[in-house]
Design an enzyme around this catalytic site. Structure first.
Site, short mmCIF file in Angstrom:
data_model
loop_
_atom_site.label_atom_id
_atom_site.label_comp_id
_atom_site.label_asym_id
_atom_site.label_seq_id
_atom_site.Cartn_x
_atom_site.Cartn_y
_atom_site.Cartn_z
N GLU A 30 -6.60 -7.83 -0.40
CA GLU A 30 -7.09 -7.70 0.84
C GLU A 30 -8.69 -7.14 0.61
O GLU A 30 -8.87 -6.47 -0.43
CB GLU A 30 -6.75 -6.57 1.56
CG GLU A 30 -5.11 -6.85 2.05
CD GLU A 30 -4.39 -5.79 2.98
OE1 GLU A 30 -5.16 -5.16 3.88
OE2 GLU A 30 -3.21 -5.87 2.84
N GLU A 36 0.78 -1.35 -0.18
CA GLU A 36 0.12 0.04 0.14
C GLU A 36 0.77 1.33 0.00
O GLU A 36 0.39 2.40 0.63
CB GLU A 36 -1.18 0.20 1.25
CG GLU A 36 -2.02 -1.05 1.31
CD GLU A 36 -3.26 -0.85 2.06
OE1 GLU A 36 -2.88 -0.36 3.25
OE2 GLU A 36 -4.39 -1.42 1.93
#
Ligand code: GAL
Length: 752
Positions: free
Chosen positions: A464, A391
């Site tokens: 995710e 991320e």
């Protein structure tokens, strides 16, 4: 031949470091410990995460034998958090940055053949900003200590540094096995010899090949040994359902004498990331996985082989997943070995979380890519390398380089890298994105195009979902538990229905410790489908039910079976997670209906849940309340049933060990699940009884000896000493008038 011996026992440890410790040492300052070790045991929750962030000293005497003369001697560390200085006989022999990667210290030049030999490690377990994942806040704890195994390796001056076996499979046929053997030599002159690769299956030789090599004085080189298709006839593929492993034994001979050898497991399999999906050995496979943090209660990362392997078994056999993402770092080799053995695909990635540091930090990250791949390239279960910091923002040069390193080291696997920003620059082979679009509304997963901003399709995984969008405790209220279930159902269903999502990894398998900035403030992120003790929440059964009922019949009504638990009362709508063809429901012994899976709504799932919207007399606050029974059928045959009582009372304490036979090696562990159940054997989800745990015999408890059940259940671990013998674990309730329970375990000496 090389000698490798474990150095995991007989360490001394103390908090802090001082130059005098190199001299070794006032034993009173030190505490005797075994590895794996956390530098400070922590409570289950509400601890200050600074408590393990300090510098400490590990010390050990080494037995240096006369036969090591003329050999090269190394100490291999599998993982120590996070910055290590290794001293041997007072000399600094190695500095390593990074808490998740292996490192070796060479001792050869400092060996003392006539006196004592002392190894001392100064270990900095603070969150040093020059080392990934540190430099900003992160949503997990990294703990402290030498938390993986250490061993001593003694080799010939010309030796094998590493081996990379590249099995090639095409159209499901093993075509070739090229093994690259990396050699190093400290000999004073050029050395000639032969490298041999022998392929074994369950102890029988399948094929063998040899290649001559030569290596200059004090140099490194590599040699390829090739086994051709004709010799690979009949080789069985590694697959998730049939994970055939082969053993590769590599040896090095000089003047006809074998001077070094090593071995590794390998598997022949074909991964194909096509635009329309992921194919394993020519078969399209919807990847269904969860993310795993390697954290455990009380001792963080410091859990040995058995507990690491058990986690893989839980994912494969209790959750019936076909894949796991090792968020957000390389995990224990024992965990990966087990993934190979049982057929669980792995997406492994470098350490990091959102933040990218300066040049020094990036250098450590490049080395993380290298060390991860060089450690793990032989695992057949590893499907792709994560070469981005989870991320993080785009960083063109940085990611060009991480991709370059990965591709150069391992041309057999694709690169990937997890992002959460739309349109981030696509430098990898596979696009992987954390898609947290679903927050209970209509939108489940966003389109591939909306994430990639590319005019064409690419191989694509969702890495995710859920997590912080809907944190859920195992002992949360029933409606929340149900919504937690449905969010996992909806996203896995949507991923499977989509034509361009190769698979989805939910966030996450197990609850995990975290910094105060995240989670529930108590240093736990309740994002797992299981808690930190690996006890399932209802959402675990979303996954568990996705397997044939012939393998594991699943019938899990998402209810605590209490009339007043939900807002306004009742148990409707009632979701049943099951792989049965239909379920009959009984109230007070009378059948009230037959219910079928909701195939219309959840077409993507092979075994969608049953959703019961109404049953007469159920769901009304204030009406009569009944015993309930659910019976699941497959092909007209009852395969499983589940009973609930209307008036649950604490009836029995149950203590269930995962294993009863352990190794007396000073580091083996097993988990014991402790629960108090009602008349029907169901958990009492709001029971907070405290229990006293006593261990007698050659073992110790990990964590406290007085615990309180959380949500009616808890687990504890016991760890063996080096003594063999009978171990007894006795558990006694403190206030409930229930008999205590004892279990017997045995610790046996390791064979060999
Ligand atoms: C993601 C992150 C994970 C975890 C998760 C919680 O953004 O990658 O590490 O923090 O959120 O939902």
């Amino acid at each position: 031949m090389r000698q490798v011996s474990s150095l995991s026992c007989d360490w001394l440890f103390c908090e802090g470091f001082s130059q005098e410790y190199l001299e070794f040492q006032d034993p009173k300052l030190f505490q005797a410990i075994q590895l794996p070790h956390m530098n400070k045991e922590i409570p289950y929750n509400y601890f200050d995460e600074k408590m393990y962030q300090f510098v400490s000293t590990y010390a050990r005497k080494l037995d240096i034998r006369p036969e090591y003369q003329g050999k090269r001697v190394f100490v291999d560390f599998e993982g120590a958090m996070a910055y290590a200085e290794v001293f041997f006989n007072g000399q600094l022999v190695k500095i390593h940055k990074g808490g998740y990667t292996p490192f070796s210290a060479e001792l050869t030049d400092y060996l003392n053949f006539t006196g004592e030999n002392t190894l001392v490690i100064k270990l900095d377990s603070t969150e040093r900003p020059d080392i990934p994942p540190f430099g900003n806040v992160i949503d997990y704890l990294t703990y402290g200590g030498i938390y993986r195994d250490v061993s001593l390796r003694v080799v010939h001056p010309t030796f094998i540094e590493n081996v990379f076996a590249k099995p090639k499979v095409k159209s499901q046929v093993a075509e070739e096995l090229v093994t690259t053997i990396f050699l190093a030599s400290s000999a004073a002159t050029k050395v000639h010899g032969a490298a041999t690769v022998a392929l074994y299956q369950k102890g029988s030789l399948v094929a063998e090949a040899e290649t001559p090599f030569q290596i200059d004085a004090a140099a490194q080189t590599s040699v390829d040994v090739v086994i051709h298709q004709e010799e690979l006839q009949g080789v069985m593929l590694w697959d998730i359902d049939d994970p055939n492993l082969y053993e590769l034994r590599v040896s090095l001979a000089i003047d006809g004498e074998i001077v070094d050898d090593c071995q590794t497991s390998i598997g022949f399999r074909e991964f194909d990331f096509r635009l329309d999906g992921f194919y394993l050995n020519g078969r399209k496979l919807q990847v269904r996985g969860l993310n795993r943090h390697q954290a455990f209660p009380y001792v963080g990362y410091a859990m040995p082989e058995r507990a690491q392997k058990r986690d893989a078994d839980i994912l494969k056999y209790e959750l019936h997943l076909n894949a796991v993402r090792t968020s957000h770092y390389p995990q224990s080799r024992h965990f990966l070995d087990r993934c190979d053995e049982i057929g669980l695909l792995v997406f492994e990635e470098i350490p990091g979380w959102q933040h990218i540091g300066g040049p020094e930090w990036k250098d450590v990250s490049y080395s993380d890519v290298r060390l991860m791949i060089e450690r793990d390239w032989n695992h057949p279960s590893i499907m792709m390398w994560g070469v981005r910091i989870n991320e993080s923002p785009d960083d063109h040069d940085f990611y060009l380089e991480t991709n370059r390193i990965a591709r150069e080291l391992d041309p057999t696997r694709p690169t990937a890298g997890v992002r959460c920003h739309r349109g981030s620059e696509f430098l990898e082979d596979i696009f992987t994105v954390n898609d947290f679009s679903h927050s209970g509304g209509e939108l489940i997963l966003d389109t591939q195009e909306s994430w990639t901003n590319l005019p064409h399709r690419v191989p694509y995984f969702v890495t995710e979902f859920n997590g912080h969008m809907y944190p859920t405790k195992r002992f949360d209220q029933e409606e929340r538990l149900m919504e937690h279930v449905l969010r996992h159902v909806r996203v896995q269903d949507a991923a499977a229905k989509s034509e361009d999502i190769h698979g989805a990894f939910g966030w996450c398998a197990f609850d995990y410790n975290t910094h105060f900035e995240f989670g529930a403030g108590d240093r736990i992120c309740y994002h797992g489908v299981m808690d930190m003790f690996r006890i399932p929440k209802f959402a675990a059964f979303v996954y568990r039910s996705q397997v044939s009922p012939m393998v594991d019949p699943v019938l899990e009504p998402v209810t605590l079976w209490a009339r007043g638990e939900r807002s306004i009362g009742g148990t409707l709508p009632l979701v049943i997670l099951t792989n049965c063809e239909y379920v009959d429901v009984y109230l007070a012994g009378e059948i009230v209906g037959r219910f079928y899976p909701d195939r219309d709504r959840y077409k993507g799932l092979e075994y969608p849940p049953i959703v019961i919207e109404s049953i007469e007399n159920v769901g009304v606050w204030g009406s009569t309340w009944f015993d309930g029974e659910f019976v699941g059928y497959v092909q007209e045959q009852e395969v499983t049933r589940k009973k609930f009582v209307k008036n649950p009372v604490a009836t029995e304490l149950i203590v269930t060990p995962d294993d009863t036979e352990l190794l007396a090696n000073g580091q083996d562990v097993t988990r014991l699940v402790l629960k108090i159940v009602d008349q029907a054997g169901n958990l009492l989800p709001y029971l907070a009884e405290s229990l006293k745990i006593e261990v007698t015999g050659p073992a110790q408890l990990i964590g406290p000896a007085q615990v309180t059940l959380i949500g009616g259940c808890l687990a504890t671990w016991v760890k063996t000493t080096k003594e063999p013998g009978q171990i007894r674990v006795s558990v006694t309730p403190s206030t409930l008038d229930l008999p205590g329970q004892s279990v017997e375990l045995i610790a046996k000496r390791e064979e060999g």
